[in-house]
Scaffold this motif. Structure first.
Motif, mmCIF file in Angstrom:
data_model
loop_
_atom_site.group_PDB
_atom_site.id
_atom_site.type_symbol
_atom_site.label_atom_id
_atom_site.label_comp_id
_atom_site.label_asym_id
_atom_site.label_seq_id
_atom_site.Cartn_x
_atom_site.Cartn_y
_atom_site.Cartn_z
ATOM 1 N N HIS A 36 7.299 -12.482 -23.091
ATOM 2 C CA HIS A 36 6.098 -12.836 -23.844
ATOM 3 C C HIS A 36 4.836 -12.985 -23.002
ATOM 4 C CE1 HIS A 36 9.457 -14.069 -26.468
ATOM 5 N NE2 HIS A 36 8.630 -13.830 -27.462
ATOM 6 N N ASN A 37 4.984 -13.153 -21.704
ATOM 7 C CA ASN A 37 3.788 -13.304 -20.869
ATOM 8 C C ASN A 37 3.070 -11.965 -20.731
ATOM 9 O OD1 ASN A 37 2.192 -13.314 -18.303
ATOM 10 N ND2 ASN A 37 2.870 -15.445 -18.283
ATOM 11 N N PRO A 38 1.800 -11.872 -21.174
ATOM 12 C CA PRO A 38 1.068 -10.598 -21.147
ATOM 13 C C PRO A 38 0.978 -9.987 -19.747
ATOM 14 C CG PRO A 38 -0.087 -12.207 -22.486
ATOM 15 C CD PRO A 38 1.003 -12.938 -21.788
ATOM 16 N N GLU A 39 0.785 -10.821 -18.735
ATOM 17 C CA GLU A 39 0.675 -10.315 -17.368
ATOM 18 C C GLU A 39 1.999 -9.716 -16.896
ATOM 19 O OE1 GLU A 39 -0.724 -13.430 -14.887
ATOM 20 O OE2 GLU A 39 -2.667 -13.615 -15.894
ATOM 21 N N MET A 40 3.109 -10.387 -17.209
ATOM 22 C CA MET A 40 4.415 -9.877 -16.804
ATOM 23 C C MET A 40 4.757 -8.588 -17.553
ATOM 24 S SD MET A 40 5.409 -11.786 -14.403
ATOM 25 C CE MET A 40 6.970 -10.934 -14.232
ATOM 26 N N ILE A 41 4.416 -8.564 -18.834
ATOM 27 C CA ILE A 41 4.671 -7.356 -19.631
ATOM 28 C C ILE A 41 3.885 -6.180 -19.092
ATOM 29 C CG2 ILE A 41 4.390 -6.309 -21.911
ATOM 30 C CD1 ILE A 41 4.934 -9.074 -23.114
ATOM 31 N N SER A 42 2.613 -6.431 -18.756
ATOM 32 C CA SER A 42 1.763 -5.373 -18.211
ATOM 33 C C SER A 42 2.305 -4.877 -16.875
ATOM 34 C CB SER A 42 0.337 -5.906 -18.036
ATOM 35 O OG SER A 42 -0.490 -4.929 -17.427
ATOM 36 N N PHE A 98 15.471 -5.173 -10.056
ATOM 37 C CA PHE A 98 16.305 -5.718 -8.974
ATOM 38 C C PHE A 98 15.566 -6.831 -8.238
ATOM 39 C CE2 PHE A 98 17.685 -5.730 -4.520
ATOM 40 C CZ PHE A 98 19.044 -5.971 -4.674
ATOM 41 N N ILE A 99 14.283 -6.572 -7.959
ATOM 42 C CA ILE A 99 13.470 -7.591 -7.261
ATOM 43 C C ILE A 99 13.301 -8.833 -8.132
ATOM 44 C CG2 ILE A 99 11.176 -8.122 -6.368
ATOM 45 C CD1 ILE A 99 10.996 -5.202 -5.460
ATOM 46 N N CYS A 100 13.032 -8.638 -9.415
ATOM 47 C CA CYS A 100 12.841 -9.771 -10.332
ATOM 48 C C CYS A 100 14.106 -10.621 -10.434
ATOM 49 C CB CYS A 100 12.444 -9.266 -11.720
ATOM 50 S SG CYS A 100 10.771 -8.606 -11.812
ATOM 51 N N ILE A 101 15.250 -9.946 -10.572
ATOM 52 C CA ILE A 101 16.519 -10.668 -10.674
ATOM 53 C C ILE A 101 16.811 -11.419 -9.374
ATOM 54 C CG2 ILE A 101 19.025 -10.411 -10.885
ATOM 55 C CD1 ILE A 101 18.481 -8.049 -12.765
ATOM 56 N N GLY A 102 16.550 -10.765 -8.238
ATOM 57 C CA GLY A 102 16.793 -11.397 -6.950
ATOM 58 C C GLY A 102 15.920 -12.618 -6.728
ATOM 59 N N MET A 155 9.487 -15.775 -20.421
ATOM 60 C CA MET A 155 8.246 -15.442 -19.735
ATOM 61 C C MET A 155 8.112 -13.931 -19.562
ATOM 62 S SD MET A 155 6.889 -16.658 -15.970
ATOM 63 C CE MET A 155 8.153 -15.700 -15.118
ATOM 64 N N PHE A 156 9.206 -13.269 -19.167
ATOM 65 C CA PHE A 156 9.178 -11.815 -19.007
ATOM 66 C C PHE A 156 8.994 -11.114 -20.348
ATOM 67 C CE2 PHE A 156 10.992 -12.566 -14.806
ATOM 68 C CZ PHE A 156 10.418 -11.552 -14.059
ATOM 69 N N GLY A 206 6.997 -18.235 -26.913
ATOM 70 C CA GLY A 206 7.959 -18.249 -28.006
ATOM 71 C C GLY A 206 9.136 -19.181 -27.797
ATOM 72 N N ILE A 207 8.958 -20.217 -26.974
ATOM 73 C CA ILE A 207 10.075 -21.120 -26.687
ATOM 74 C C ILE A 207 9.768 -22.571 -27.073
ATOM 75 C CG2 ILE A 207 10.983 -19.703 -24.803
ATOM 76 C CD1 ILE A 207 9.596 -21.587 -22.843
ATOM 77 N N ALA A 208 8.717 -22.783 -27.860
ATOM 78 C CA ALA A 208 8.363 -24.146 -28.252
ATOM 79 C C ALA A 208 9.494 -24.790 -29.054
ATOM 80 C CB ALA A 208 7.069 -24.139 -29.062
ATOM 81 N N GLN A 209 10.027 -24.044 -30.023
ATOM 82 C CA GLN A 209 11.116 -24.572 -30.847
ATOM 83 C C GLN A 209 12.377 -24.778 -30.018
ATOM 84 O OE1 GLN A 209 10.485 -25.401 -33.964
ATOM 85 N NE2 GLN A 209 12.551 -26.137 -34.445
ATOM 86 N N PHE A 210 12.626 -23.820 -29.136
ATOM 87 C CA PHE A 210 13.807 -23.914 -28.281
ATOM 88 C C PHE A 210 13.740 -25.150 -27.389
ATOM 89 C CE2 PHE A 210 15.355 -23.119 -23.939
ATOM 90 C CZ PHE A 210 16.717 -23.012 -24.187
ATOM 91 N N MET A 211 12.586 -25.383 -26.776
ATOM 92 C CA MET A 211 12.427 -26.524 -25.886
ATOM 93 C C MET A 211 12.553 -27.840 -26.649
ATOM 94 S SD MET A 211 12.225 -25.354 -22.887
ATOM 95 C CE MET A 211 11.851 -26.905 -22.073
ATOM 96 N N LEU A 212 12.071 -27.864 -27.898
ATOM 97 C CA LEU A 212 12.192 -29.070 -28.716
ATOM 98 C C LEU A 212 13.664 -29.387 -28.976
ATOM 99 C CD1 LEU A 212 10.986 -31.317 -30.448
ATOM 100 C CD2 LEU A 212 10.878 -29.690 -32.355
#
Length: 213
Positions: A147-153, A169-173, A144-145, A72-78
């Protein structure tokens, strides 16, 4: 600076009647050196712009675009890319103006002012690049956190197991260390790329300051 040191030693040995001539010679040498340094800053900035665009063009395939769409960041990156291109081209134009200005200066005071302006422009350019890199990485990680299906799961599993706080905490670190590492690498890159030239330019400034005083 060997030529300048030799000239300064010769200047000190001369009588007072030769002071103005020697001072002019030193100014001319510092002017030429400063102009050459600013020209190299301009050249390197253009080469850097071309290099990163070639890399971006090589990565911009259908798979990459599909991943941006999925996150969901295609427009943002453009939008980021358009703004970034405009700002970088603006910086290159300012570098060009600095080079043109410093090449035609005819006084020590004006040359010193131009050196200060050029150093500030380069420092702002470096800070801009580091900030835009950091912002892009942060937004990409958040998306990524989200919209990524693996990260969501994975997040859902950790929440279900009661490890939400530890997982976050681990993700932020890990994300913080990753961002710090990338920014550190780019800082070193710019330090090597422009730092040496800025150091030489500042050395010229200090020598000009002695003449002005």
């Amino acid at each position: 600076m060997e030529e300048l040191d030799i000239l300064k030693k010769a200047w000190k040995k001369e009588e007072g009647s030769f002071e103005q001539v020697s001072e002019k010679q030193i100014y001319t040498m510092l002017h030429q050196k400063s102009s050459s340094i600013v020209k190299w800053i301009l050249i390197i900035s253009i080469l850097e712009f071309v290099f990163w665009n070639v890399i971006a063009f090589g990565m911009n395939d259908e798979k990459y675009q599909a991943k941006l769409d999925a996150y969901g960041i295609a427009q943002f990156m453009l939008i980021i890319n358009v703004i970034n291109y405009a700002v970088i081209v603006g910086f290159i134009y300012v570098f060009y103006k600095n080079y043109r200005a410093i090449s035609t200066l005819d006084s020590t005071r004006n040359l010193m002012a131009s050196i200060v302006k050029t150093r500030k422009t380069v420092q702002n350019y470096i800070w801009y690049n580091l900030i835009i890199i950091a912002v892009t990485i942060v937004i990409s990680i958040v998306m990524m956190f989200s919209h990524n299906p693996e990260m969501i799961s994975m997040m859902e599993k950790q929440v279900h197991d009661g490890h939400k706080t530890l997982f976050m905490f681990i993700c932020i670190g890990v994300s913080t260390l990753f961002i710090a590492g990338i920014i550190g690498l780019f800082w070193l890159f710019y330090r090597l790329l422009y730092g040496i030239l800025l150091k030489k330019l500042f050395a010229n400034y200090k020598e000009l300051k002695k003449i002005e005083l």
